[in-house]
Write an enzyme that holds these catalytic residues in place. Structure first.
Site, PDB file in Angstrom:
ATOM      1  N   HIS A 206      28.357  37.198  39.057  1.00 34.62           N
ATOM      2  CA  HIS A 206      27.611  38.335  38.505  1.00 34.62           C
ATOM      3  C   HIS A 206      27.267  38.201  37.026  1.00 34.62           C
ATOM      4  O   HIS A 206      26.616  39.084  36.460  1.00 34.62           O
ATOM      5  CB  HIS A 206      28.371  39.653  38.717  1.00 34.62           C
ATOM      6  CG  HIS A 206      29.585  39.799  37.857  1.00 34.62           C
ATOM      7  ND1 HIS A 206      30.732  39.089  38.063  1.00 34.62           N
ATOM      8  CD2 HIS A 206      29.821  40.573  36.765  1.00 34.62           C
ATOM      9  CE1 HIS A 206      31.635  39.421  37.163  1.00 34.62           C
ATOM     10  NE2 HIS A 206      31.106  40.305  36.362  1.00 34.62           N
TER      11      HIS A 206
HETATM   12  N1  UDP Z   1      36.616  43.301  42.928  1.00 34.41           N
HETATM   13  C1  UDP Z   1      36.582  44.192  43.977  1.00 34.41           C
HETATM   14  N2  UDP Z   1      35.654  44.014  44.972  1.00 34.41           N
HETATM   15  C2  UDP Z   1      34.774  42.989  44.967  1.00 34.41           C
HETATM   16  C3  UDP Z   1      34.831  42.061  43.891  1.00 34.41           C
HETATM   17  C4  UDP Z   1      35.754  42.249  42.884  1.00 34.41           C
HETATM   18  O1  UDP Z   1      37.367  45.131  44.022  1.00 34.41           O
HETATM   19  O2  UDP Z   1      33.955  42.888  45.890  1.00 34.41           O
HETATM   20  C5  UDP Z   1      37.616  43.555  41.881  1.00 34.41           C
HETATM   21  C6  UDP Z   1      38.605  42.431  41.699  1.00 34.41           C
HETATM   22  O3  UDP Z   1      39.876  42.979  41.562  1.00 34.41           O
HETATM   23  C7  UDP Z   1      38.153  41.779  40.424  1.00 34.41           C
HETATM   24  C8  UDP Z   1      37.653  42.955  39.660  1.00 34.41           C
HETATM   25  O4  UDP Z   1      36.970  43.725  40.632  1.00 34.41           O
HETATM   26  O5  UDP Z   1      39.144  41.145  39.706  1.00 34.41           O
HETATM   27  C9  UDP Z   1      36.834  42.483  38.501  1.00 34.41           C
HETATM   28  O6  UDP Z   1      35.511  42.706  38.693  1.00 34.41           O
HETATM   29  P1  UDP Z   1      34.314  41.836  38.225  1.00 34.41           P
HETATM   30  O7  UDP Z   1      34.429  40.483  38.761  1.00 34.41           O
HETATM   31  O8  UDP Z   1      33.132  42.667  38.592  1.00 34.41           O
HETATM   32  O9  UDP Z   1      34.370  41.851  36.624  1.00 34.41           O
HETATM   33  P2  UDP Z   1      35.008  40.908  35.503  1.00 34.41           P
HETATM   34  O10 UDP Z   1      36.465  40.754  35.784  1.00 34.41           O
HETATM   35  O11 UDP Z   1      34.263  39.623  35.503  1.00 34.41           O
HETATM   36  O12 UDP Z   1      34.772  41.665  34.237  1.00 34.41           O
END
Ligand code: UDP
Length: 366
Positions: A206
Site C-alpha cells: 500500500h
Molecule cells: N491489517 C489488518 N488487515 C489487513 C491488513 C493489515 O488488520 O487486511 C493490520 C495488521 O495488523 C497490520 C496493520 O493492519 O500490521 C498495519 O496496517 P498497514 O499495513 O495498513 O499499515 P503500516 O503498518 O504500514 O503503517
C-alpha cells in the site's frame, strides 16, 4: 476528578499500537481517564470500526469525522478539529501513534496548546525523506514530550539526536504486545477457503511509491506473478491498492488469491499460518518477525532495521522477489528474538506516563 489522557487513533495501523496502552491503563490502578479519539482518517468498517471489537477497544468517545482531502487538506482539517476539541477539554496528555497524517496533525494541535504529547512508536527512521511517513515521524518526534521507542537501538538514536534522556524510553513494540495477547483468539479463526497452514504466502502492498504509479505497480505485479508460480499468495487488498489496480487496468496474476481488507484477528490468523510474508507494510514486518514467519520487505529501506538484524526480515525488490522466495523455501536460519518485543510493552508505557504525570503535578504545585 481524574485527569484525561486522549489516545488519538487516525488510521488502521494506529489501533493495535494504542490497544496495548489502553489495556495496560485498564489493568493499572486508575490514575487517569483514557479517552479514545478518532480523527476519521480511516473511517469505514473494513479499515477502522471492525477492528475495535477484535482489539477489545470501545467505540471512540470522540469522533472528529475528518476524512479525505490529500496530505495537506487532511492534516490541516485534523489539526483544526483537534485544536477545537482540546481547547474545550484540556487533557493532561495526548498520545499519538505511528506516522500517518492524523498523527502529525494531532501532535501539532496539542503542542501548540501547551498540552504534552507522547509519541508511541518514536524514533523510527528509514532515511528516505521523500516518504510521507518519514516526514511525519521526524516532525512528531521533534515536538513530543514522551518518546516511546520500540527497541534499544531506536531509543539510542533518539538520544543521539539530542532528545532529553527523561523523555526517551525503550518500552518495546506495542504491536507485538497486542499480537501476543490476541494470538489465541486469532488461531481459532478459520483460514480463507483453499488455504492450508504453511502452504501459502501473504502479500500486502500500500505504500505510495509502490502503488501510486502504474510502472511501479506493474513491475511489482510481474514479480508477484513469478513468485506465485512457486507458492500461492493470499493478498488482502488495501483500498488504495484496489483503486490503483482498477484505475491502471492491471489484472490479478494467476496463483494470487485477492482478499478484501481483513479484520485484525483474521489477518493475524492468515499471517500466523503463512510460510512467508511479502509486504511494504511497517506493521506486517513486525508481526511476521514476532510470529517467526520469514518476511520479504518490498522497499529499498526499512525504518525497522532491528527486524533485519534479527534475521527475521530481508529487503526485496519486484525483480528479485521470486529468487528471494526460493531462498525462503530453501530455509532461513532461525531468527533471534528481539529484546522488549513482549507482552509488557503497555505496562512500560504506563509506568513512564505515571512518572511524567507525577512530576507535572509536583511542578504545578511548586
Ligand atoms: N491489517 C489488518 N488487515 C489487513 C491488513 C493489515 O488488520 O487486511 C493490520 C495488521 O495488523 C497490520 C496493520 O493492519 O500490521 C498495519 O496496517 P498497514 O499495513 O495498513 O499499515 P503500516 O503498518 O504500514 O503503517
Amino acid at each position: 476528578m481524574l485527569p484525561e489522557i486522549h489516545l488519538v487513533a487516525a488510521a488502521r495501523p494506529n489501533l493495535p499500537k494504542l490497544a496495548a496502552l489502553w489495556h495496560a491503563l485498564a489493568e493499572d490502578a486508575p490514575f487517569c481517564r483514557p479517552v479514545l479519539v478518532h480523527t476519521g482518517q480511516h473511517h469505514d468498517a473494513a479499515m477502522f470500526a471492525g477492528h475495535l471489537e477484535d482489539l477489545g477497544l470501545p467505540a471512540p468517545e470522540v469522533a472528529l469525522g475528518v476524512t479525505g482531502g490529500g496530505h495537506a487538506g487532511l492534516t490541516g482539517r485534523t489539526l483544526m478539529a483537534c485544536a477545537g476539541l482540546w481547547q474545550a477539554r484540556r487533557p493532561a496528555l495526548v498520545v499519538v501513534a505511528g506516522d500517518v497524517d492524523g498523527t502529525l496533525a494531532a501532535a501539532l494541535a496539542a503542542r501548540k496548546l501547551g498540552i504534552p504529547v507522547a509519541h508511541l512508536e518514536a524514533g523510527l527512521r528509514c532515511g528516505d525523506r521523500d516518504m510521507p511517513e518519514e516526514i511525519n515521524r521526524r516532525a512528531v518526534d521533534a515536538i513530543s514530550d514522551l518518546l516511546w521507542a520500540p527497541d534499544h537501538d531506536t531509543a539510542a538514536r533518539l538520544l543521539a539526536e539530542g532528545h532529553h534522556a527523561g523523555a526517551v524510553r525503550a518500552v518495546g513494540n506495542s504491536m507485538v504486545d497486542t499480537l501476543l495477547r490476541r494470538l489465541p483468539a486469532a488461531r481459532a479463526r478459520p483460514l480463507p477457503a483453499g488455504l492450508a497452514p504453511g502452504g501459502f504466502g501473504v502479500l500486502t502492498l500500500h505504500r505510495a511509491a509502490n502503488v501510486d504509479g502504474r510502472a511501479a505497480l506493474a513491475a511489482l505485479l510481474a514479480g508477484v506473478a513469478e513468485a506465485a508460480r512457486l507458492l500461492p499468495l493470499a493478498w488482502p487488498l488495501h483500498p488504495r491498492t484496489r483503486l490503483r489496480l482498477d484505475e491502471f487496468g492491471l489484472a490479478m496474476p494467476p496463483g494470487v488469491l485477492p482478499l478484501p481488507p481483513l479484520g485484525y484477528l483474521d489477518f493475524l490468523a492468515l499471517l500466523a499460518a503463512a510460510r512467508v510474508a511479502a509486504t511494504d507494510s511497517g506493521g506486517v514486518q513486525e508481526e511476521a518477525a514476532a510470529l517467526g514467519v520469514p518476511c520479504l520487505t518490498l522497499r529499498p529501506s526499512t525504518e525497522r532495521p532491528v527486524t533485519l538484524h534479527s534475521g527475521a526480515n530481508r529487503l526485496s525488490t519486484a525483480a528479485g522477489l521470486a529468487a528471494d522466495l526460493r531462498g525462503v523455501l530453501a530455509g532461513w536460519p532461525p531468527a533471534r528474538p528481539i529484546p522488549l518485543w513482549d507482552n509488557a510493552v503497555g505496562a512500560r508505557m504506563v509506568a513512564h506516563l505515571r512518572d511524567f504525570l507525577a512530576t507535572a503535578v509536583l511542578e504545578a504545585a511548586a
